[in-house]
Design an enzyme around this catalytic site. Structure first.
Site, PDB file in Angstrom:
ATOM      1  N   ALA A  66       0.838  -1.189   0.000  1.00 58.46           N
ATOM      2  CA  ALA A  66       0.000   0.000   0.000  1.00 58.46           C
ATOM      3  C   ALA A  66       0.882   1.251   0.000  1.00 58.46           C
ATOM      4  O   ALA A  66       2.080   1.178   0.286  1.00 58.46           O
ATOM      5  CB  ALA A  66      -0.904  -0.001   1.228  1.00 58.46           C
ATOM      6  N   GLY A 112       0.001  -5.159   0.605  1.00 52.51           N
ATOM      7  CA  GLY A 112      -1.131  -5.095  -0.305  1.00 52.51           C
ATOM      8  C   GLY A 112      -0.823  -5.649  -1.681  1.00 52.51           C
ATOM      9  O   GLY A 112      -1.720  -6.140  -2.376  1.00 52.51           O
ATOM     10  N   GLU A 115      -1.386  -9.255  -1.328  1.00 50.53           N
ATOM     11  CA  GLU A 115      -2.829  -9.463  -1.176  1.00 50.53           C
ATOM     12  C   GLU A 115      -3.548  -9.343  -2.519  1.00 50.53           C
ATOM     13  O   GLU A 115      -4.493 -10.088  -2.796  1.00 50.53           O
ATOM     14  CB  GLU A 115      -3.392  -8.474  -0.156  1.00 50.53           C
ATOM     15  CG  GLU A 115      -2.920  -8.785   1.262  1.00 50.53           C
ATOM     16  CD  GLU A 115      -3.388  -7.775   2.285  1.00 50.53           C
ATOM     17  OE1 GLU A 115      -4.240  -8.136   3.114  1.00 50.53           O
ATOM     18  OE2 GLU A 115      -2.901  -6.627   2.258  1.00 50.53           O
ATOM     19  N   GLU A 135       3.124  -6.165   7.261  1.00 46.37           N
ATOM     20  CA  GLU A 135       2.368  -5.095   7.920  1.00 46.37           C
ATOM     21  C   GLU A 135       2.646  -5.010   9.414  1.00 46.37           C
ATOM     22  O   GLU A 135       2.586  -3.929  10.009  1.00 46.37           O
ATOM     23  CB  GLU A 135       0.863  -5.301   7.678  1.00 46.37           C
ATOM     24  CG  GLU A 135       0.399  -5.001   6.263  1.00 46.37           C
ATOM     25  CD  GLU A 135       0.457  -6.198   5.332  1.00 46.37           C
ATOM     26  OE1 GLU A 135      -0.194  -6.166   4.284  1.00 46.37           O
ATOM     27  OE2 GLU A 135       1.159  -7.181   5.663  1.00 46.37           O
TER      28      GLU A 135
END
Length: 261
Positions: A66, A112, A115, A135
């Protein structure tokens, strides 16, 4: 449609989406994710597209996670939850797309980025790729479906180990853990993804869509319920024009022509 953070091209029946923020290692800012959702909507409406590849610009990263600058500015728990839910909706859109999505992981797939790859149907990784969910090192946790999708691939022990340590693993380790399906040399990754995508695009599209739905939905059902769901999909397929064409072509020893009907 033009995009700021994506490159979208078509190679016959295959759509190739390239995350295009190479200077930021293709970090997934919210604007990029909105563009990705719009691109998937356009692909869903395009009958000429039968398979999709998602990859990253450059050789360094598929997506390095992210956009941390956006995470740092979240004003409240409510805002953080909504950020996660928006990403979950994108992953659901990917799951509901009746066309196979291949992740071509060409470098870092972290946070992310991993993911996003986990939300694809099939994952190919370059032999130089590194994957992880780090994370925890930021004081947070995976929030875009990573805890659940990794669990379903590796089992709970490995999933907890990777997420609680934030450890990065190699493409080869990821293949051993069933996180990626194939590992290929970096220089051959996109060609390998295209070859696979064209193979899938050449299959009957209704069958591909039904297989994807049966696996995705049946995964969380009791076995008897999942088998009943499979039987319904199988029955529906037997009544299609493609099924009649496929059986005729087999008996006539010729190549079938799929029409998606």
């Amino acid at each position: 449609m033009s995009y700021q953070y994506l490159l979208v091209e078509q190679d016959g029946p295959v759509a190739i989406i390239t995350l295009n923020r190479p200077q930021q290692l293709n970090a997934l800012c919210q604007a990029l994710l909105r563009e990705l959702e719009a691109a998937l909507d356009a692909i869903a409406a395009d009958e000429n597209v039968r398979a999709v590849i998602i990859t990253g610009a450059g050789e360094r990263a598929f997506a390095a996670g992210a956009d941390i600058s956006e995470l740092a500015q979240l004003p409240s728990a409510t805002a953080g939850r909504e950020l996660a839910l928006r990403s979950h909706r994108l992953a659901r859109k990917m799951a509901d797309l009746p066309k196979p999505i291949i992740a071509a992981i060409n470098g870092y797939a972290l946070g992310g980025g991993l993911e996003l790859a986990l939300a694809c149907d099939i994952r190919l990784a370059a032999d130089t790729a590194q994957l992880g969910l780090p994370e925890v090192t930021l004081g947070i946790m995976p929030g875009w479906g990573g805890t659940q999708r990794l669990l379903r691939l590796t089992g709970p022990g490995v999933a907890k180990l990777l997420m609680m340590t934030g450890e990065r693993i190699s493409a080869q380790q990821a293949q051993q853990l069933a996180i990626v399906e194939r590992v290929v040399p970096q220089a051959e990754l996109l060609d390998a993804a295209k070859h696979l995508a064209h193979t899938l695009a050449g299959m009957p599209p209704l069958s591909i869509a039904a297989i994807k739905e049966a696996v995705n939905r049946g995964h969380d059902m009791a076995l008897d319920d999942a088998n009943a769901f499979e039987a319904g999909l199988f029955g529906a397929l037997t009544a299609t024009e493609d099924a009649k064409e496929g059986t005729r072509a087999f008996l006539e020893k010729r190549k079938p022509t799929w029409r998606g009907r």
